[in-house]
Design a protein around this motif. Structure first.
Motif, PDB file in Angstrom:
ATOM      1  N   SER A  53       1.338  -1.032   0.102  1.00 17.43           N
ATOM      2  CA  SER A  53      -0.258  -0.081   0.207  1.00 17.43           C
ATOM      3  C   SER A  53       0.918   0.969   0.229  1.00 17.43           C
ATOM      4  O   SER A  53       2.451   0.740  -0.061  1.00 17.43           O
ATOM      5  CB  SER A  53      -1.096   0.197   0.938  1.00 17.43           C
ATOM      6  OG  SER A  53      -1.831   1.538   1.089  1.00 17.43           O
ATOM      7  N   PHE A  57      -1.105   7.130  -2.302  1.00 19.92           N
ATOM      8  CA  PHE A  57      -2.201   6.636  -3.204  1.00 19.92           C
ATOM      9  C   PHE A  57      -3.697   6.604  -2.157  1.00 19.92           C
ATOM     10  O   PHE A  57      -4.200   7.062  -2.583  1.00 19.92           O
ATOM     11  CB  PHE A  57      -2.227   4.387  -3.367  1.00 19.92           C
ATOM     12  CG  PHE A  57      -3.657   4.274  -4.010  1.00 19.92           C
ATOM     13  CD1 PHE A  57      -3.846   4.075  -5.309  1.00 19.92           C
ATOM     14  CD2 PHE A  57      -4.518   4.144  -2.660  1.00 19.92           C
ATOM     15  CE1 PHE A  57      -5.565   4.297  -5.281  1.00 19.92           C
ATOM     16  CE2 PHE A  57      -5.986   3.406  -3.528  1.00 19.92           C
ATOM     17  CZ  PHE A  57      -6.318   3.334  -4.235  1.00 19.92           C
ATOM     18  N   CYS A 156     -24.260   3.026   5.871  1.00 21.81           N
ATOM     19  CA  CYS A 156     -23.865   4.744   5.805  1.00 21.81           C
ATOM     20  C   CYS A 156     -24.938   5.426   6.442  1.00 21.81           C
ATOM     21  O   CYS A 156     -25.068   6.755   6.496  1.00 21.81           O
ATOM     22  CB  CYS A 156     -23.518   5.301   4.856  1.00 21.81           C
ATOM     23  SG  CYS A 156     -21.235   4.230   5.374  1.00 21.81           S
ATOM     24  N   ARG A 195      -5.809  -4.382   1.322  1.00 22.11           N
ATOM     25  CA  ARG A 195      -4.845  -3.101   0.248  1.00 22.11           C
ATOM     26  C   ARG A 195      -5.977  -2.119  -0.260  1.00 22.11           C
ATOM     27  O   ARG A 195      -5.981  -1.204  -0.141  1.00 22.11           O
ATOM     28  CB  ARG A 195      -4.195  -2.973  -0.747  1.00 22.11           C
ATOM     29  CG  ARG A 195      -3.197  -2.154  -1.557  1.00 22.11           C
ATOM     30  CD  ARG A 195      -2.503  -3.166  -2.185  1.00 22.11           C
ATOM     31  NE  ARG A 195      -1.487  -2.409  -3.364  1.00 22.11           N
ATOM     32  CZ  ARG A 195      -1.789  -2.164  -4.777  1.00 22.11           C
ATOM     33  NH1 ARG A 195      -3.132  -3.004  -5.263  1.00 22.11           N
ATOM     34  NH2 ARG A 195      -1.087  -1.319  -5.174  1.00 22.11           N
ATOM     35  N   GLN A 261     -16.452  -3.783  -0.797  1.00 26.01           N
ATOM     36  CA  GLN A 261     -16.895  -3.011  -1.833  1.00 26.01           C
ATOM     37  C   GLN A 261     -15.932  -2.944  -2.802  1.00 26.01           C
ATOM     38  O   GLN A 261     -14.820  -3.549  -3.423  1.00 26.01           O
ATOM     39  CB  GLN A 261     -16.814  -1.710  -1.571  1.00 26.01           C
ATOM     40  CG  GLN A 261     -15.540  -0.844  -1.742  1.00 26.01           C
ATOM     41  CD  GLN A 261     -15.835   0.514  -0.945  1.00 26.01           C
ATOM     42  OE1 GLN A 261     -16.713   1.045  -0.986  1.00 26.01           O
ATOM     43  NE2 GLN A 261     -14.903   1.349  -0.663  1.00 26.01           N
ATOM     44  N   GLY A 263     -15.305  -0.524  -4.831  1.00 26.59           N
ATOM     45  CA  GLY A 263     -14.752   1.140  -4.886  1.00 26.59           C
ATOM     46  C   GLY A 263     -15.555   2.181  -5.493  1.00 26.59           C
ATOM     47  O   GLY A 263     -15.960   3.006  -5.649  1.00 26.59           O
ATOM     48  N   ARG A 264     -15.120   1.367  -6.933  1.00 26.66           N
ATOM     49  CA  ARG A 264     -15.012   2.806  -8.306  1.00 26.66           C
ATOM     50  C   ARG A 264     -16.695   2.281  -8.679  1.00 26.66           C
ATOM     51  O   ARG A 264     -16.668   3.266  -9.046  1.00 26.66           O
ATOM     52  CB  ARG A 264     -13.916   1.738  -9.165  1.00 26.66           C
ATOM     53  CG  ARG A 264     -13.741   2.868 -10.286  1.00 26.66           C
ATOM     54  CD  ARG A 264     -12.380   2.815 -10.950  1.00 26.66           C
ATOM     55  NE  ARG A 264     -11.592   3.680 -10.147  1.00 26.66           N
ATOM     56  CZ  ARG A 264     -10.141   3.908 -10.893  1.00 26.66           C
ATOM     57  NH1 ARG A 264     -10.139   4.410 -11.910  1.00 26.66           N
ATOM     58  NH2 ARG A 264      -9.712   4.787 -10.333  1.00 26.66           N
ATOM     59  N   ASN A 301     -15.427   9.913   0.592  1.00 26.79           N
ATOM     60  CA  ASN A 301     -14.358  10.028  -0.527  1.00 26.79           C
ATOM     61  C   ASN A 301     -14.210  11.382  -0.790  1.00 26.79           C
ATOM     62  O   ASN A 301     -16.077  12.367  -1.047  1.00 26.79           O
ATOM     63  CB  ASN A 301     -14.300   9.669  -1.711  1.00 26.79           C
ATOM     64  CG  ASN A 301     -13.612   9.925  -2.986  1.00 26.79           C
ATOM     65  OD1 ASN A 301     -13.664  10.399  -3.068  1.00 26.79           O
ATOM     66  ND2 ASN A 301     -12.833   8.358  -2.916  1.00 26.79           N
ATOM     67  N   ALA A 361     -24.528   1.963   1.873  1.00 26.50           N
ATOM     68  CA  ALA A 361     -24.159   0.350   1.466  1.00 26.50           C
ATOM     69  C   ALA A 361     -26.532  -0.053   1.799  1.00 26.50           C
ATOM     70  O   ALA A 361     -26.859   0.923   1.939  1.00 26.50           O
ATOM     71  CB  ALA A 361     -23.658  -0.639   2.085  1.00 26.50           C
TER      72      ALA A 361
HETATM   73  N1  CO8 Z   1      -2.025   1.356  -3.047  1.00 27.59           N
HETATM   74  C1  CO8 Z   1      -1.761   1.385  -2.855  1.00 27.59           C
HETATM   75  N2  CO8 Z   1      -2.396   1.486  -4.653  1.00 27.59           N
HETATM   76  C2  CO8 Z   1      -3.982   0.880  -4.212  1.00 27.59           C
HETATM   77  C3  CO8 Z   1      -4.238   1.124  -2.713  1.00 27.59           C
HETATM   78  C4  CO8 Z   1      -3.664   0.757  -2.152  1.00 27.59           C
HETATM   79  N3  CO8 Z   1      -3.902   0.830  -0.864  1.00 27.59           N
HETATM   80  N4  CO8 Z   1      -4.973   0.137  -3.444  1.00 27.59           N
HETATM   81  C5  CO8 Z   1      -5.478  -0.153  -4.829  1.00 27.59           C
HETATM   82  N5  CO8 Z   1      -4.209   0.177  -5.725  1.00 27.59           N
HETATM   83  C6  CO8 Z   1      -4.700   0.319  -6.685  1.00 27.59           C
HETATM   84  C7  CO8 Z   1      -5.684  -0.125  -7.817  1.00 27.59           C
HETATM   85  O1  CO8 Z   1      -4.913  -1.579  -8.016  1.00 27.59           O
HETATM   86  C8  CO8 Z   1      -5.481  -0.125  -8.795  1.00 27.59           C
HETATM   87  O2  CO8 Z   1      -4.475   0.275  -9.542  1.00 27.59           O
HETATM   88  P1  CO8 Z   1      -4.253  -0.215 -10.962  1.00 27.59           P
HETATM   89  O3  CO8 Z   1      -4.817   0.833 -11.833  1.00 27.59           O
HETATM   90  O4  CO8 Z   1      -3.381  -0.651 -12.265  1.00 27.59           O
HETATM   91  O5  CO8 Z   1      -5.578  -1.410 -11.112  1.00 27.59           O
HETATM   92  C9  CO8 Z   1      -5.598   1.314  -7.878  1.00 27.59           C
HETATM   93  O6  CO8 Z   1      -4.940   1.621  -7.140  1.00 27.59           O
HETATM   94  C10 CO8 Z   1      -6.439   2.391  -8.981  1.00 27.59           C
HETATM   95  O7  CO8 Z   1      -7.605   0.942  -7.461  1.00 27.59           O
HETATM   96  P2  CO8 Z   1      -8.855   1.841  -7.168  1.00 27.59           P
HETATM   97  O8  CO8 Z   1      -9.414   1.439  -8.490  1.00 27.59           O
HETATM   98  O9  CO8 Z   1      -9.646   0.747  -6.838  1.00 27.59           O
HETATM   99  O10 CO8 Z   1      -8.797   2.831  -6.882  1.00 27.59           O
HETATM  100  P3  CO8 Z   1     -10.119   4.281  -6.469  1.00 27.59           P
HETATM  101  O11 CO8 Z   1      -9.527   5.464  -7.064  1.00 27.59           O
HETATM  102  O12 CO8 Z   1     -11.717   3.773  -6.944  1.00 27.59           O
HETATM  103  O13 CO8 Z   1     -10.243   4.203  -4.776  1.00 27.59           O
HETATM  104  C11 CO8 Z   1     -11.244   3.960  -2.983  1.00 27.59           C
HETATM  105  C12 CO8 Z   1      -9.886   3.499  -4.113  1.00 27.59           C
HETATM  106  C13 CO8 Z   1     -10.797   5.222  -2.359  1.00 27.59           C
HETATM  107  C14 CO8 Z   1     -12.325   3.530  -2.781  1.00 27.59           C
HETATM  108  C15 CO8 Z   1     -12.490   5.246  -4.229  1.00 27.59           C
HETATM  109  O14 CO8 Z   1     -12.945   4.050  -4.820  1.00 27.59           O
HETATM  110  C16 CO8 Z   1     -14.062   5.378  -2.989  1.00 27.59           C
HETATM  111  O15 CO8 Z   1     -13.936   5.944  -2.031  1.00 27.59           O
HETATM  112  N6  CO8 Z   1     -14.905   4.995  -3.090  1.00 27.59           N
HETATM  113  C17 CO8 Z   1     -16.392   5.322  -2.575  1.00 27.59           C
HETATM  114  C18 CO8 Z   1     -16.924   4.299  -1.588  1.00 27.59           C
HETATM  115  C19 CO8 Z   1     -17.176   5.093  -0.798  1.00 27.59           C
HETATM  116  O16 CO8 Z   1     -17.686   5.862  -0.851  1.00 27.59           O
HETATM  117  N7  CO8 Z   1     -18.186   3.881  -0.254  1.00 27.59           N
HETATM  118  C20 CO8 Z   1     -19.493   3.789   0.851  1.00 27.59           C
HETATM  119  C21 CO8 Z   1     -19.059   2.663   1.590  1.00 27.59           C
HETATM  120  S1  CO8 Z   1     -19.175   3.039   3.289  1.00 27.59           S
HETATM  121  C22 CO8 Z   1     -20.781   2.365   3.665  1.00 27.59           C
HETATM  122  O17 CO8 Z   1     -22.231   2.255   3.284  1.00 27.59           O
HETATM  123  C23 CO8 Z   1     -20.627   1.716   5.080  1.00 27.59           C
HETATM  124  C24 CO8 Z   1     -20.833   0.451   5.119  1.00 27.59           C
HETATM  125  C25 CO8 Z   1     -20.298  -0.225   6.292  1.00 27.59           C
HETATM  126  C26 CO8 Z   1     -19.370   0.087   7.012  1.00 27.59           C
HETATM  127  C27 CO8 Z   1     -18.980  -0.854   7.721  1.00 27.59           C
HETATM  128  C28 CO8 Z   1     -17.474  -0.575   8.793  1.00 27.59           C
HETATM  129  C29 CO8 Z   1     -16.446  -1.381   8.137  1.00 27.59           C
END
Ligand code: CO8
Length: 373
Positions: A53, A57, A156, A195, A261, A263-264, A301, A361
């Motif tokens: 990680s 990022f 959420c 990750r 999730q 995420g994207r 986010n 969710a």
């Molecule tokens: N470090 C480095 N690189 C990483 C990492 C990391 N940690 N993680 C992923 N990457 C890489 C990936 O492998 C990918 O690489 P490649 O392009 O080579 O395939 C690249 O980075 C991009 O990855 P993603 O497409 O996954 O990254 P995003 O730009 O989409 O960002 C986020 C990820 C931050 C998660 C983003 O998608 C986001 O915030 N999305 C919205 C999520 C959201 O709003 N969710 C709501 C959920 S919350 C909810 O409803 C509550 C549930 C109940 C709670 C439970 C509590 C536990």
């Protein structure tokens, strides 16, 4: 109908912080250990090596810089990667109720009320510590409230869904003063070894007092002009932990028993849902989005929140219009929009409008339009 106000909010902040640097260091130690342990399978191509990680990022993709947690050493132990929490006896206050009570006391003090003034308690959150008795009833008992109490879970969006139940109860006369409590120990159900999401969540508790306008004495009151809720099924945020796991003979530590999730996809799909939802609610109240001084949004986010508000009002979205708290608290599930409201409303003047909006969710989305008294 009885006029209803928000007359106080409270915030409980756990004792420990984990910075992104600390989190990434322990995660990467776990990755190194895993890859070394499975070197031969990785070499043979039967197992994929884990990727490290990075702080860069996390900050760029989410805006999160640190999070508060109830316990830190277990999460940062690369051989464990989840909190070390003490179990409590049936006679002790549960951990979820305890942090809920702390937030509740602060909200009651802000509203100028005591537990005895409360005749409804709703515990609205995304992870309940046990099946029964309800955490809300435990909180009701601990603060000396009357009436009734119940738990509810809309992930959420639980805070705004809870607020609507409270507002309706006071409007209809089934309660006079309802406390909505959002205790979130997300660290227990976060997947710290994944990750893609290991950086997302933090622990916290918030509480909100909803009461009849004619009983409110607080110096800081907010008319609730309306609320609107919506849900639409999606598998993109999911957790299969549940009471049938034992009977299914499924592994309680399997990946699907903690948060996961896409995420994207969530980002892409929820932005238009949330902005259209707020827009339609404002329309029913004959309010233009540009007339809203502040949007206290769910904190998942940074870019997501900016896009949602940009779709509504156009132009640059400043923290003055959409306050950010996730840099310090991370995603605290249901509590996020309430923390934003709690910390960022002191400068608003009588008559000014704001929207509390949560989404997540389900999918689920809820909004509450308020006006400073
Ligand atoms: N470090 C480095 N690189 C990483 C990492 C990391 N940690 N993680 C992923 N990457 C890489 C990936 O492998 C990918 O690489 P490649 O392009 O080579 O395939 C690249 O980075 C991009 O990855 P993603 O497409 O996954 O990254 P995003 O730009 O989409 O960002 C986020 C990820 C931050 C998660 C983003 O998608 C986001 O915030 N999305 C919205 C999520 C959201 O709003 N969710 C709501 C959920 S919350 C909810 O409803 C509550 C549930 C109940 C709670 C439970 C509590 C536990």
């Amino acid at each position: 109908m009885t006029a209803v106000v928000i007359s106080g909010t409270g915030l409980y902040q756990p004792p420990h912080t984990i910075t992104n640097a600390e989190l990434v260091e322990s995660f990467n130690a776990y990755v190194d250990h895993y890859n070394t342990e499975h070197a031969s399978e990785i070499e043979a191509g039967t197992l994929t090596a884990l990727a490290p990680s990075s702080v860069e990022f996390i900050e760029k993709a989410s805006g999160i810089k640190q999070r508060y947690v109830m316990e830190k050493s277990g999460i940062l132990d690369p051989k464990r990667m989840y909190p070390r929490l003490q179990s409590r006896t049936d006679d002790e206050l549960s951990m979820l109720a305890e942090i809920g009570v702390e937030a509740a006391k602060k909200a009651l003090a802000a509203a100028g009320k005591t537990g005895a003034d409360v005749d409804g308690v709703i515990c609205a959150c995304s992870n309940l510590q046990r099946a029964y008795p309800a955490i809300a009833i435990e909180i009701q008992n601990a603060i000396g409230a009357k009436g009734y109490a119940f738990d509810m879970n809309v992930a959420c969006s639980a805070a705004t869904f809870g607020l609507e139940q409270a507002v309706n109860a006071v409007k209809s006369g089934s309660a006079k003063c309802v406390l909505v409590v959002n205790p979130e120990i997300t660290s227990g159900h976060q997947e710290w070894k994944d990750r893609d999401c290991h950086f997302i969540f933090g622990d916290v508790a918030t509480a909100t007092v909803i009461e009849r306008a004619d009983t409110a004495t607080s110096a800081d009151q907010w008319d609730v002009l309306g609320s609107q809720l919506a849900t639409q099924f999606s598998n993109n945020i999911r957790n299969n932990f549940g009471y049938l796991n034992r009977s299914e003979d499924s592994d309680p530590k399997a990946r699907d028993k903690t948060f996961r999730q896409e995420g994207r996809k969530v980002f892409k799909e929820v932005v238009p849902i949330a902005s259209a939802h707020i827009e339609s609610q404002l329309q029913t109240l004959s309010v233009q989005p540009s007339d809203v001084r502040r949007f206290w949004l769910h904190q998942a986010n940074l870019s997501m929140n900016q896009l949602i508000v940009k779709k509504l009002i156009g132009g640059e979205v400043t923290p003055e219009v959409a306050p950010l708290i996730l840099d310090e608290y991370a995603n605290t599930s249901s509590a996020g929009s309430i923390i934003a409201f709690h910390l960022h409303h002191g400068d608003m003047r009588p008559g000014e409008l704001g929207v509390i909006c949560s989404f997540g969710a389900g999918y689920s989305v809820g909004s509450v339009v308020v006006r400073k008294r």
